[in-house]
Design a protein around this motif. Structure first.
Motif, PDB file in Angstrom:
ATOM      1  N   SER A 145       0.838  -1.206   0.000  1.00 51.66           N
ATOM      2  CA  SER A 145       0.000   0.000   0.000  1.00 51.66           C
ATOM      3  C   SER A 145       0.865   1.244   0.000  1.00 51.66           C
ATOM      4  N   ASP A 177      -6.194  -0.403  -4.582  1.00 50.21           N
ATOM      5  CA  ASP A 177      -5.646  -0.970  -3.348  1.00 50.21           C
ATOM      6  C   ASP A 177      -6.625  -1.994  -2.785  1.00 50.21           C
ATOM      7  N   GLU A 178      -6.326  -3.244  -2.975  1.00 47.19           N
ATOM      8  CA  GLU A 178      -7.168  -4.347  -2.510  1.00 47.19           C
ATOM      9  C   GLU A 178      -8.658  -4.062  -2.720  1.00 47.19           C
TER      10      GLU A 178
HETATM   11 MG   LIG Z   1      -2.308  -2.423   2.439  1.00 43.56          MG
END
Ligand SMILES: [Mg+2]
Ligand SMILES: Nc1ncnc2c1ncn2[C@@H]1O[C@H](COP(=O)(O)OP(=O)(O)OP(=O)(O)O)[C@@H](O)[C@H]1O
Lengths: 356, 291
Positions: free
Chosen positions: A43, A158-159
């Protein structure tokens, strides 16, 4: 629509070195996936690229132009957040139009772009709803839509699927793959810790560990030729068997196993031999088995089954993925064979020993 | 199974009785609380509708409907002007407090800087001093800014007690806003001011209404500063003006007119609370619930 180059990029939080010496080039239109265990800096790296985190060291360039000091909007990135982060008080339409309006796009242009994105993501009937009136999957699509309308140079995720249930995750994953096909010119970077997402979506995978790049390569390259034991273990499920091995006159050999045709560099010590569970099979009659032992555990998965063999107290058990139809049960004596091409050798530092 | 299907009768009856008793107790308490808090106001209304000697007879039900007190309060003397002054001061205090508080709250909750916690505590501690303790210092300030005997002096001095809690409350609310929301706005190209204005503010409405209303009430009812910093009848605000209402002779306290004036100044507050009621409740609970 941008080629990214990261040079010796690093990120410090006070005394914590979250990223160090990241060297990476991402081509225009490429779909790159960052994977790695929790806390490895995926991240952080994505946020450095986005411009949400200041870069402490090194340089980030888009199309050869340094962008370290530019804001996310100036860089032309769009991002889909894990929690979607839709503006709760705005309708779906306003959520998607927000960025364009801030950029002072004309009313007609805003309308056209939003409608087009809505059509692409099947959001047209939902344009007047508020985020709280949407399901999780719909919110996810709005978040993607909000990113699309701005026609970004780099598209960051991000995810994005981690808040969805399993079925929806598969469906959205396929949608994202379709999106990448349609937006072939847009560079996409995707963070996940889900291997399947990484393997299926990526043109190239970047494996991170403790803020460093372990390996960069196409999914199948990482699968077949991991650069080190970390990647070997991380990619593939169940992960690759790693067995302590020694060089002998007959070739590299694992204690209790048949010798292999691999040869080690002179003076090599602390070798590991890697073999994927799916590359182990039952030996045919008359064939010299690579390993012979009693199954200590059998897990039936349906189309296949995982058979475990005890390797002593210290070592991890050997795992073999065998056809599901095989009548195997705990305690059965089995003779396993493998193909020499499927064997991988790693030195005492965990680095792959090439073509020995 | 079998013993559950035949519930003992007396138990059920008793449970009913306790429930009835509980309901009764609840409503008795409600009546008591309402009586306790509303009675003074009710009595003021009663008194405001009486005149002459009726004023001094104790009664709990309306005996007359005499509006002469209202007529005299609203027509003679500077009272209407005082009312307008109060409106002006309270509105200005609320507007300026909320503006400063929202911007301060953004900095205090979203921007990392050294000494942030200390600053926040200092701001809160300002509100702990009794008014009388800061009176002299404020008086000097008012004089220095050349605001003596003007409404500006009141607007300035009221900030001293409205700002700490508006800043504090709004900071708490803003801190609860998800960071990703702000980051999404940054990626969308919003400036900090646009983030506050277009993303946070609409979400902060309930909190702003609640704190704004409390600030309004404080400014509206304030007495000590209003008495000290303003000297002339024309620039007075309502609380002082009411205290200064005098009857035809110096000896006589015009209770009827005082009560009529009190009712007139309380009415706007009651109306406002009723109008914003739902927002206030939302504001008091919203902080704990994730959107
Ligand atoms: Mg992360
Ligand atoms: N604001 C911060 N201050 C200090 N350290 C931080 C901060 N943000 C992240 N870190 C540290 O940087 C490292 C990388 O964090 P990061 O969030 O990038 O991990 P990740 O790979 O995304 O993990 P996950 O899969 O759990 O999301 C972690 O060790 C984390 O503790």
């Amino acid at each position: 629509m941008a080629r990214l180059t990261l040079e010796k990029l690093g990120k410090r939080y006070g005394r914590v070195q979250a990223l160090s010496d990241i060297d990476l080039a991402i081509e225009t239109g490429e779909f790159v996936v960052f994977v790695g265990p929790s806390g490895c800096g995926k991240s952080t790296l994505l946020r450095c690229i986005a411009g949400l985190e200041e870069i402490s060291e090194g340089e980030l360039a888009f199309d050869g132009e340094r962008v370290n000091e530019l804001t996310p909007a100036e860089r032309g990135v769009a991002m889909v957040f894990q929690s979607y982060a839709l503006y709760p008080h705005m309708t779906v339409y306003e959520n998607m139009a927000f960025g364009l309006r801030l950029a002072k796009a004309g009313k007609g242009a805003v309308e056209e772009r939003v409608r087009e994105a809505a059509r692409m993501l099947q959001l047209e009937p939902l344009l007047d709803r508020l985020p709280r009136q949407l399901s999780g999957g719909q919110r996810q699509r709005v978040a993607i839509g909000r990113a699309i309308v701005r026609d970004p140079r780099v598209f960051l995720f991000d995810e994005p699927l981690s808040n969805l249930d399993a079925a929806l995750r598969v469906q959205t994953r396929i949608e994202i793959a379709g999106l990448h096909e349609r937006m072939a010119e847009t560079t996409m970077i995707y963070v996940t810790h889900d291997q399947v997402e990484a393997m299926t979506l990526a043109d190239r995978i970047v494996v991170l560990r403790d803020g460093r790049v372990e390996q960069v390569g196409a999914p199948m390259e990482l699968y077949h030729h991991p650069a080190n034991t970390f990647v070997a273990r991380f990619i593939g499920s169940p992960s690759m068997n790693l067995l302590a091995a020694e060089p002998t006159d007959a070739g590299v050999q694992v204690k209790g196993f048949a010798p292999t045709p691999l040869t080690a560099p002179p003076g090599a010590r602390g070798l590991s031999l890697g073999v994927r569970p799916e590359n182990l099979r039952l030996a045919e009659d008359g064939e010299t088995p690579f390993y012979e032992g009693d199954a200590s555990l059998v897990e039936k998965l349906g189309e296949s089954q995982l058979v475990y063999f005890d390797m002593g107290a210290e070592a991890e058990p050997l795992v073999a993925r065998l056809p599901g139809a095989l009548p195997a049960k705990k305690g059965d004596r089995m003779r396993l064979a493998t193909d020499p091409e499927a064997l991988r050798l790693f030195d005492d530092a965990g680095q792959a020993v090439r073509a020995g | 199974m079998s013993d559950r299907s035949t519930p003992p009768r007396p138990n059920l009856a008793m449970r009913r009785a306790t429930r009835a008793l509980k309901t009764l107790g609840f409503w008795a308490l409600v009546v008591f609380v309402v009586l306790f808090s509303v009675f003074p106001f009710y009595y003021a209304i009663l008194t405001s509708l009486e005149s002459g000697s009726a004023l001094f007879e104790v009664n709990y039900l309306p005996t007359s409907l005499d509006v002469s007190n209202y007529v005299s309060v609203l027509t003679k003397g500077p009272f209407p002007l005082n009312f307008l002054n109060s409106v002006l001061v309270a509105v200005a205090v609320v507007a300026i407090s909320l503006f400063l508080a929202v911007t301060a709250a953004f900095a205090l909750s979203r921007v990392r800087f050294r000494g942030r916690g200390l600053l926040l505590l200092t701001i809160l501690s300002v509100s702990m001093f009794p008014q009388i303790a800061v009176l002299a210092g404020l008086f000097e300030m008012v004089r220095a800014f050349d605001l003596y005997n003007s409404l500006g002096s009141l607007i300035l001095s009221y900030m001293i007690f409205t700002l700490p809690f508006t800043v504090w409350v709004l900071t708490t609310f803003m801190r609860d806003m998800p960071a990703e929301l702000e980051e999404a706005a940054i990626v969308d190209g919003a400036t900090p001011f646009q983030i506050v204005w277009k993303v946070f503010l609409p979400l902060l409405w309930p909190a702003m209404v609640t704190t704004g209303l409390l600030a309004f009430i404080q400014a509206w009812n304030e007495f000590l500063f209003a008495l000290t910093f303003v000297a002339s009848n024309e620039t007075r605000t309502v609380p002082v003006a009411i205290a200064m209402l005098s009857g035809s002779s110096g000896q006589e306290v015009p209770w009827g007119e005082i009560m009529a004036a009190s009712v007139v100044v309380t009415a706007p507050l009651v109306v406002m609370v009723l109008v914003f009621q739902r927002k206030i409740v939302a504001g008091l609970t919203a902080g704990g619930v994730k959107g």
